[in-house]
Motif scaffolding. Structure first.
Motif, PDB file in Angstrom:
ATOM      1  N   LEU A 641       0.631  -1.500  -0.045  1.00  0.00           N
ATOM      2  CA  LEU A 641       0.201   0.093   0.064  1.00  0.00           C
ATOM      3  C   LEU A 641       1.176   1.369   0.091  1.00  0.00           C
ATOM      4  CD1 LEU A 641      -3.126   1.352  -0.155  1.00  0.00           C
ATOM      5  CD2 LEU A 641      -2.098   1.685   2.993  1.00  0.00           C
ATOM      6  N   ILE A 675      -0.669   5.861  14.508  1.00  0.00           N
ATOM      7  CA  ILE A 675      -1.835   7.338  13.966  1.00  0.00           C
ATOM      8  C   ILE A 675      -3.044   6.925  15.294  1.00  0.00           C
ATOM      9  CG2 ILE A 675      -3.133   7.447  12.688  1.00  0.00           C
ATOM     10  CD1 ILE A 675      -1.326   6.321   9.875  1.00  0.00           C
ATOM     11  N   TYR A 677      -6.520   7.219  16.646  1.00  0.00           N
ATOM     12  CA  TYR A 677      -7.165   7.110  15.900  1.00  0.00           C
ATOM     13  C   TYR A 677      -7.726   6.573  14.591  1.00  0.00           C
ATOM     14  CZ  TYR A 677      -8.566   9.254  20.929  1.00  0.00           C
ATOM     15  OH  TYR A 677      -7.855   9.523  22.514  1.00  0.00           O
ATOM     16  N   LYS A 679      -9.135   4.260  13.549  1.00  0.00           N
ATOM     17  CA  LYS A 679     -10.380   3.174  13.571  1.00  0.00           C
ATOM     18  C   LYS A 679     -11.390   4.499  12.782  1.00  0.00           C
ATOM     19  CE  LYS A 679     -13.113  -0.637  15.312  1.00  0.00           C
ATOM     20  NZ  LYS A 679     -14.192   0.190  15.552  1.00  0.00           N
ATOM     21  N   LYS A 680     -10.885   5.400  13.579  1.00  0.00           N
ATOM     22  CA  LYS A 680     -11.989   6.447  13.497  1.00  0.00           C
ATOM     23  C   LYS A 680     -12.474   7.277  12.082  1.00  0.00           C
ATOM     24  CE  LYS A 680     -14.918  10.150  16.282  1.00  0.00           C
ATOM     25  NZ  LYS A 680     -15.274  10.969  15.130  1.00  0.00           N
ATOM     26  N   HIS A 687     -13.203   3.489   4.185  1.00  0.00           N
ATOM     27  CA  HIS A 687     -11.557   2.260   4.605  1.00  0.00           C
ATOM     28  C   HIS A 687     -10.782   3.522   3.227  1.00  0.00           C
ATOM     29  CE1 HIS A 687      -8.826  -0.810   4.665  1.00  0.00           C
ATOM     30  NE2 HIS A 687      -9.352  -0.867   6.668  1.00  0.00           N
ATOM     31  N   GLY A 690      -8.877   6.150   4.600  1.00  0.00           N
ATOM     32  CA  GLY A 690      -8.236   5.945   5.335  1.00  0.00           C
ATOM     33  C   GLY A 690      -6.569   5.397   4.568  1.00  0.00           C
ATOM     34  N   LEU A 694      -2.974   6.713   5.158  1.00  0.00           N
ATOM     35  CA  LEU A 694      -1.872   5.943   5.211  1.00  0.00           C
ATOM     36  C   LEU A 694      -0.596   6.518   4.615  1.00  0.00           C
ATOM     37  CD1 LEU A 694      -2.934   2.775   6.621  1.00  0.00           C
ATOM     38  CD2 LEU A 694      -1.692   4.134   7.952  1.00  0.00           C
ATOM     39  N   GLY A 716      -0.559  -2.635  10.519  1.00  0.00           N
ATOM     40  CA  GLY A 716      -2.044  -1.577  10.510  1.00  0.00           C
ATOM     41  C   GLY A 716      -1.319   0.176  10.477  1.00  0.00           C
ATOM     42  N   GLU A 717      -1.738   0.472  11.323  1.00  0.00           N
ATOM     43  CA  GLU A 717      -1.266   1.795  11.148  1.00  0.00           C
ATOM     44  C   GLU A 717      -0.139   2.570  12.601  1.00  0.00           C
ATOM     45  OE1 GLU A 717      -2.926   1.170  13.708  1.00  0.00           O
ATOM     46  OE2 GLU A 717      -3.659   2.196  15.664  1.00  0.00           O
ATOM     47  N   LYS A 788       0.029   7.675  23.962  1.00  0.00           N
ATOM     48  CA  LYS A 788      -1.290   7.351  23.967  1.00  0.00           C
ATOM     49  C   LYS A 788      -1.576   7.553  25.221  1.00  0.00           C
ATOM     50  CE  LYS A 788      -1.443   5.112  19.803  1.00  0.00           C
ATOM     51  NZ  LYS A 788      -2.405   5.394  18.287  1.00  0.00           N
TER      52      LYS A 788
END
Ligand SMILES: Nc1nc2c(ncn2[C@@H]2O[C@H](COP(=O)(O)OP(=O)(O)OP(=O)(O)O)[C@@H](O)[C@H]2O)c(=O)[nH]1
Length: 798
Positions: A641, A675, A677, A679-680, A687, A690, A694, A716-717, A788
């Protein structure tokens, strides 16, 4: 003693004296001054018997000042045979053409001018108006005139007074300047303790010959022999005098001292004159034509003489002399108009006639020397052969017969000059025959000799058993030997050598040599005594050096006159054949070479093409492989990606980072970015957005990092950054910079047409030696957790 014995002794002495005086040639010599060392060579030649040994009885005439000016005239008129002349003799020569110089004793004139130091005449600038005492003879000398002239003084600037020849006059101031001899007056001044100045022409470059020995053309014409003898004996006297000064001075003191000179005076003179006699020359009496010419030119420049001099006649070169003829001889030659000579037309290399009837060979060179001396032509009368030449001489069709031996038979019609060519006589036989040391061994053998040659009678006399066969000429004689008709052939060495080398090489050889040599002269018709004396003079003038030189020259050219064209053509033919073979071989080689070259070119081209295609294939293959490798690496190490390195790559490369940090003892830190939040974000904007966020995030981070930093997606992020050479503090600053960048650069969504704010939390920790990747991540993750936990969008280090 009985009376008759006394009478016998009286007559014996009288006649023996008379006969000696008769044998010796009476010669007179006049010097240029009173008796002193200046003439010692002549006194010595007389006293030591050098003149007598030369067949001369020399009388040295007493010198008087009065007769001084008449000496030249006396020599020219024949009253005196020889005289000593000063440097101005060349001036006399221009007036009296008869003067001939035999040698110059002093290479520089002893004449000089003297002043006393007390007179204060120290330079030529002091000369004008002063009194000079000089003799008429001294004043005439070009060296004095030239020296004064060069220093801007004319004789008219001086008050001339007659020379008293008394040095006291200079010392007492009766004169300011005197002319004197450097060999005499300085001695007297030194002895008196008088300081003096010398003005020598030599110092101004005017060093002229002096004390010439001279005679007249008439004397030489009359008696060349005495001329040469007198010169030789006089020079011998001089060499002795200078080599034995003490002994010579004693002789002078005893017998030749009319001036009552002291021993010291004479020795002083001898030493001074010896220097002048041997100035720049080891040989006494040398005379150089150029130097004489320069002296004469000096007179001309000074305006003293306008005449000319025939230098060839002025200087008598004993080795190569000019021949002077007496008045009677000159008259004879004038009436004669030409002299004719018969030669041997077939006797090369000695002489012969070429195809144009021209005289050639060694003897021609001698004729040319004679021609230079004769005022009338010397003409060759052509004949068919030697016999005809002899016949012509008998019949007076020619005055002379060249290269003739003086036989009794010939003396009935010819007289002979002294011989000037001497040839060894040799026997020529076939090559295989033995050498003959004793010609008596040739008894009953048929030996060829040229008909009419005087040597025939000599051989017949000495070897009566030899069968002498007449032949026409040398070549025919040799041919008959080669054919076997004759056993041998006798003639001069040069004559047979000439043909042996030319035509009989390898067939004939010289097999023996006669003891008697062949002496050849010029035969002169015996009814002409004047011609006889003229020819004798010419032959006598040939020195041994001249004869040797002519023989050498003619020996070197004789084979050129008749060129061996046969040999030349053969040589040329062989050379041409060799060249042709070479060219043919070269041509074949060239063709082969060309063919080979073409084949090689073709093969090379094919190979090149093959190489090129292989190369391009290899390049293509390599490229593909490289591309595949890149693809594989991308697949293996890159995140699909974001196109950042993936966790796998991080695991591999981190070991290298750790190793480098360990080895170089450099700091190494890790950032762990997450990164906030996310998911929000996915939930709010979808997506796809999203994913784009990224990518955008990765781009911003990548732009901010150094090339040495390693940036990888951990999952993931979450992203990991390894910062080599950065400690905890420095990497915390970097993390803060990254955080701010992300915070300050929200993502603009083209699809939603709005900015989406994203923040990140970063944990920072520093690598410690021997940390594993897991351990480092674990530490960093703790820091991230704190970030965090503390509210996100911040950096925490541990
Ligand atoms: N669009 C997109 N979302 C992803 C991708 N990988 C992971 N996510 C999402 O990232 C989110 C991670 O959520 P959480 O682990 O709960 O964390 P958070 O929502 O970021 O909250 P905090 O980390 O605690 O701030 C999940 O909703 C995943 O689906 C991805 O490749 N694309």
């Amino acid at each position: 003693m009985p009376r008759n014995i006394k009478i016998f002794i009286f007559f014996f002495i009288l006649f023996s004296h008379f006969s000696t005086a008769e044998e010796l040639k009476q010669i007179t010599l006049k010097t240029s001054w009173f008796q002193q060392f200046q003439f010692a060579g002549y006194y010595i030649a007389k006293e030591k018997g050098f003149y007598q040994q030369a067949g001369l009885n020399v009388t040295i005439e007493p010198f008087t000042i009065k007769s001084q000016s008449q000496t030249v005239q006396q020599v020219v008129s024949g009253q005196i045979d020889f005289a000593v002349g000063k440097e101005d003799l060349i001036l006399d020569k221009s007036k009296h053409k008869q003067i001939v110089v035999l040698y110059a004793l002093f290479q520089s004139s002893p004449l000089t001018l003297l002043t006393t130091k007390s007179s204060n005449i120290d330079t030529f600038a002091d000369f004008p108006g002063k009194r000079i005492m000089t003799s008429a003879a001294d004043a005439k000398q070009v060296s004095i005139k030239a020296m004064l002239n060069a220093n801007h003084i004319r004789l008219s600037d001086l008050k001339q007074t007659p020379h008293s020849h008394n040095i006291e006059d200079l010392i007492n101031g009766k004169t300011d300047i005197i002319s004197a001899y450097i060999s005499k007056s300085p001695y007297q001044l030194q002895k008196r303790g008088v300081d003096f100045n010398t003005f020598s022409p030599q110092y101004d470059g005017f060093d002229l010959y002096s004390d010439y020995l001279y005679t007249s053309e008439h004397f030489i014409a009359k008696d060349v022999k005495s001329t040469k003898s007198f010169k030789k004996a006089s020079l011998k006297g001089w060499e002795y005098a200078f080599a034995h000064i003490d002994e010579t001075v004693e002789i002078l003191l005893e017998k030749y001292n009319e001036q009552n000179l002291t021993k010291e005076e004479l020795i002083f003179e001898a030493v001074a004159l010896k220097k002048l006699a041997y100035l720049n020359t080891p040989k006494i009496g040398v005379i150089n034509k150029t130097k004489i010419q320069k002296s004469f030119d000096l007179y001309r420049v000074l305006g003293i003489n306008e005449g000319t001099i025939d230098y060839e006649k002025f200087i008598y070169d004993t080795e190569n002399p000019h021949i002077f003829f007496t008045a009677a001889e000159q008259k004879y030659l004038k009436n004669k108009q030409k002299i004719t000579i018969c030669i041997d037309p077939n006797w090369l290399p000695y002489e012969g006639l070429d195809s144009n009837g021209q005289h050639i060979g060694t003897n021609k060179a001698f004729f040319d020397i004679f021609r230079k001396q004769l005022p009338i032509p010397l003409e060759v009368i052509p004949t068919e052969n030697w016999l005809e030449s002899i016949e012509f001489a008998k019949q007076r069709k020619c005055d002379l017969l060249s290269l003739a031996a003086a036989t009794e038979e010939r003396k009935s019609y010819l007289s002979f000059t002294p011989p000037y060519l001497v040839f060894p006589r040799v026997l020529v036989t076939k090559y295989h025959l033995p050498f003959v040391n004793n010609f008596s061994l040739l008894a009953n053998k048929r030996i060829g000799m040229v008909k009419g040659y005087a040597q025939q009678s000599l051989v017949r006399e000495n070897y009566p058993n030899i069968i002498v066969v007449d032949v026409d000429n040398v070549k025919n004689g040799l041919k008959r030997v080669a054919s076997g008709e004759l056993y041998g052939f006798i003639d001069g060495l040069e004559a047979v050598s000439y043909f042996l080398k030319e035509d009989f090489l390898g067939q004939l050889k010289v097999s023996g040599k006669f003891d008697q040599k062949r002496e050849l002269s010029i035969g002169v018709r015996n009814d002409d005594p004047t011609l006889q004396t003229i020819m004798n003079k010419l032959v006598n003038s040939l020195s041994q050096e001249t004869i040797a030189s002519v023989m050498d020259t003619s020996n070197s050219i004789k084979y050129i006159e008749k060129f061996n064209y046969h040999l030349l053509w053969w040589s040329l033919f062989i050379v041409i054949v060799i060249i042709a073979c070479f060219l043919y071989r070269q041509n074949i080689l060239n063709k082969l070479n060309k063919r080979l070259s073409t084949q090689i070119e073709e093969k090379t081209k094919a190979l090149q093409e093959l190489n090129e295609s292989l190369e391009s294939k290899i390049k293509e293959r390599t490229k593909k492989i490289e591309h595949s490798k890149d693809l594989l690496r991308d697949v293996a190490y890159k995140d699909n990606l974001t196109n950042t390195f993936n966790r796998h790559y991080l695991i591999e490369q981190s070991q290298l980072f750790f190793k480098t940090a360990d080895e170089l003892n450099e700091p190494l830190s890790m950032l762990l970015i997450d990164i906030d939040y996310f998911k929000k974000v996915n939930d709010d904007f979808g997506h796809i957005t999203g994913d784009k966020i990224l990518k955008y995030f990765v781009k911003i981070i990548q732009e901010a990092l150094r090339v040495d930093d390693l940036f990888a997606r951990y999952g993931g992020e979450e992203f990991v950054i390894l910062l080599p050479k950065a400690g905890l503090e420095e990497s915390t600053i970097v993390a803060e910079k990254l955080r701010k960048k992300i915070e300050q650069q929200p993502y603009l969504s083209p699809r939603l047409n709005c900015y989406i704010n994203v923040t990140i939390s970063i944990g920072v920790s520093e690598y410690e030696q021997s940390d594993s990747l897991e351990k480092l991540i674990e530490k960093t993750d703790i820091a991230l957790y704190q970030a965090k936990d503390n509210g996100r969008n911040q950096v925490q280090s541990i």
